[in-house]
Design an enzyme around this catalytic site. Structure first.
Site, PDB file in Angstrom:
ATOM      1  N   HIS A 149       0.818  -1.213   0.000  1.00 27.91           N
ATOM      2  CA  HIS A 149       0.000   0.000   0.000  1.00 27.91           C
ATOM      3  C   HIS A 149       0.852   1.263   0.000  1.00 27.91           C
ATOM      4  O   HIS A 149       0.422   2.293  -0.516  1.00 27.91           O
ATOM      5  CB  HIS A 149      -0.947  -0.013   1.198  1.00 27.91           C
ATOM      6  CG  HIS A 149      -2.119  -0.917   1.006  1.00 27.91           C
ATOM      7  ND1 HIS A 149      -3.406  -0.571   1.370  1.00 27.91           N
ATOM      8  CD2 HIS A 149      -2.223  -2.164   0.469  1.00 27.91           C
ATOM      9  CE1 HIS A 149      -4.233  -1.554   1.070  1.00 27.91           C
ATOM     10  NE2 HIS A 149      -3.526  -2.547   0.528  1.00 27.91           N
ATOM     11  N   TRP A 324      -8.179 -15.699   2.669  1.00 28.28           N
ATOM     12  CA  TRP A 324      -8.335 -16.125   1.273  1.00 28.28           C
ATOM     13  C   TRP A 324      -8.060 -17.624   1.120  1.00 28.28           C
ATOM     14  O   TRP A 324      -8.687 -18.284   0.299  1.00 28.28           O
ATOM     15  CB  TRP A 324      -7.354 -15.357   0.383  1.00 28.28           C
ATOM     16  CG  TRP A 324      -7.724 -13.945   0.077  1.00 28.28           C
ATOM     17  CD1 TRP A 324      -8.538 -13.515  -0.945  1.00 28.28           C
ATOM     18  CD2 TRP A 324      -7.299 -12.763   0.765  1.00 28.28           C
ATOM     19  NE1 TRP A 324      -8.634 -12.141  -0.923  1.00 28.28           N
ATOM     20  CE2 TRP A 324      -7.886 -11.655   0.107  1.00 28.28           C
ATOM     21  CE3 TRP A 324      -6.479 -12.542   1.863  1.00 28.28           C
ATOM     22  CZ2 TRP A 324      -7.663 -10.347   0.531  1.00 28.28           C
ATOM     23  CZ3 TRP A 324      -6.255 -11.239   2.282  1.00 28.28           C
ATOM     24  CH2 TRP A 324      -6.855 -10.156   1.613  1.00 28.28           C
TER      25      TRP A 324
END
Length: 450
Positions: A149, A324
């Site tokens: 990020h 995930w």
């Protein structure tokens, strides 16, 4: 060239005259280039076995006091970067910038001359990576997200943003306030003791190296680290020039549900194949974001497949919920394989049946939608005995978009016999390195990869 050289003179006669004539210290018209280190005797600032000791001088971001010239003695400022010759660009507290020769500078509160032993930094980072009291026993996934990020703000169109700056460390700045960065303040705080131990290493470099160490520590590829990122001295981050959402420009980071139709009624928002209507617009948004950084479709899939392999989403931060993959602290090609092989169902916060089957960790916050590998008993209960897993809609786009899916299918093949894929390992390492070097001016090539 003569004019440029004149503008970049060290603080000598012209510098003193300018200083005396501008008692308000107006910002000069020149800006120093921003390589990260001054190299002495032609040697690198990296630490390597078999080379002589080298000395790293003043580091950008370091606070210094001037011993001279006479008109400037006692003044304090921040090192912006090296200038031409044996000089540094110093930004003073009033905003003015002058080029000062090295012999006129002394450190103020930090070590003025030292070497950074990157092998020692790596060892210290590795030692703090595992923690049984943190998510799934590892800080690795959070540190990988921090580096991602902090780098994903780059724009090749304006050459702004990227892995330099570390503006996210300023709690009131635009990057820290970006909703997409929720939860990353904890990663920054967690790395602070390491930063304190190595004060000449920039925050920007620390964050990237921490991610590399995390990837390698959890079985992923080794990525060559090049230091030299420069920290910004203020909280000003990249411009918020992303797509307009709710009437306001958004940040440059991707948005997991951009362009999708609103609503939670499955009969109204899904097509006959269970895809949320508007997914094509989300696919284009993802391309817009990654193309802006200079990536192609294959690199997008590599970054998503290798990057979303780690950790989990938290409803209190992103609004999404759950891991995930089953083994979220171990490198594998499980993300790609499971996405293709498993059935997936859209859920929202109102799907309380997840709680009754022991999958409450997969129920997103109000207003969010995601996909899970579970189906309610009324629909056959498929996946009830499987580990709890989820996918963002932005993940599912890799399955639905024909061009993305072609690469995803390649990565889903276990061609190693150990839940891995050679192409994925190679492509992710290259793409993540590229991502974390975006926006850098001058990186120093180190004589080691890991």
């Amino acid at each position: 060239m003569a004019r440029r050289s004149a503008l970049l003179l060290s603080a000598g006669v012209l510098g003193i005259v300018s200083w005396l004539l501008t008692s308000s210290f107006q910002l000069q018209t020149f800006v120093a280039p921003r390589p990260s280190t001054i190299l002495r005797r032609g040697q690198t600032a990296c630490h390597a076995i078999g080379t002589k000791t080298r000395e790293l001088l003043f580091q950008p971001g370091q606070r210094v006091t001037l011993k001279g010239p006479p008109a400037m003695a006692g003044s304090q400022g921040i090192v912006v970067g090296p200038a031409l010759g044996n000089a540094f660009a110093i930004q003073f507290d009033n905003g003015s910038i002058f080029h000062i020769e090295t012999h006129n500078i002394e450190g103020a509160g930090t070590q003025a001359a030292a070497q950074i032993d990157f092998n020692a930094v790596r060892a210290d980072l590795k030692n703090l990576m595992d923690d049984p009291n943190w998510d799934d026993g590892s800080y690795g996934p959070l540190l990988i997200r921090l580096a991602w990020h902090s780098s994903g703000t780059y724009s090749k169109y304006t050459n702004t943003g990227g892995s330099e700056g570390a503006a996210m460390r300023f709690v009131h700045g635009a990057e820290a306030k970006d909703p997409e960065n929720a939860g990353l303040a904890h990663a920054i705080k967690y790395l602070q003791p390491i930063k304190d131990k190595y004060p000449l290493m920039s925050y920007s470099d620390m964050w990237i190296l921490a991610a590399y160490v995390a990837i390698e520590h959890m079985g992923g590829p080794s990525i060559e680290f090049k230091p030299g990122r420069v920290d910004t001295p203020n909280e000003k981050g990249p411009e918020w020039d992303g797509p307009v959402i709710d009437g306001k420009a958004s940040s440059r980071l991707p948005h997991a549900e951009y362009g999708l139709v609103e609503g939670f009624d499955r009969d109204k928002v899904l097509d006959s194949e269970g895809r949320i209507l508007g997914w094509e617009r989300l696919a284009q948004h993802m391309r817009d974001v990654f193309y802006r950084m200079g990536f192609n479709d294959r690199e997008i899939v590599a970054l998503m497949t290798g990057g979303h392999l780690w950790g989990r989403c938290h409803p209190e931060h992103s609004g999404y919920a759950g891991p995930w993959v089953e083994e979220m602290t171990k490198w594998s090609n499980e993300y790609a394989a499971d996405m293709i092989e498993d059935p997936w169902r859209m859920v929202s916060h109102s799907d309380t049946w997840l709680d009754t089957i022991g999958a409450e960790e997969l129920r997103p916050a109000p207003g969010k939608r995601q996909y899970v590998n579970k189906f309610p008993p009324a629909e056959g209960g498929s996946g009830l005995d499987d580990p709890n897993q989820m996918m963002l809609v932005a993940d599912m786009v890799l399955l639905w978009d024909p061009a993305f899916r072609q690469t995803l299918e390649e990565y889903a093949v276990d061609d190693t016999g150990s839940d891995d894929n050679h192409a994925l390992r190679r492509d992710f390492a290259a793409a993540y390195k590229k991502l974390t070097e975006l926006g850098t001016r001058t990186l120093t090539a180190c004589p080691f990869a890991h």
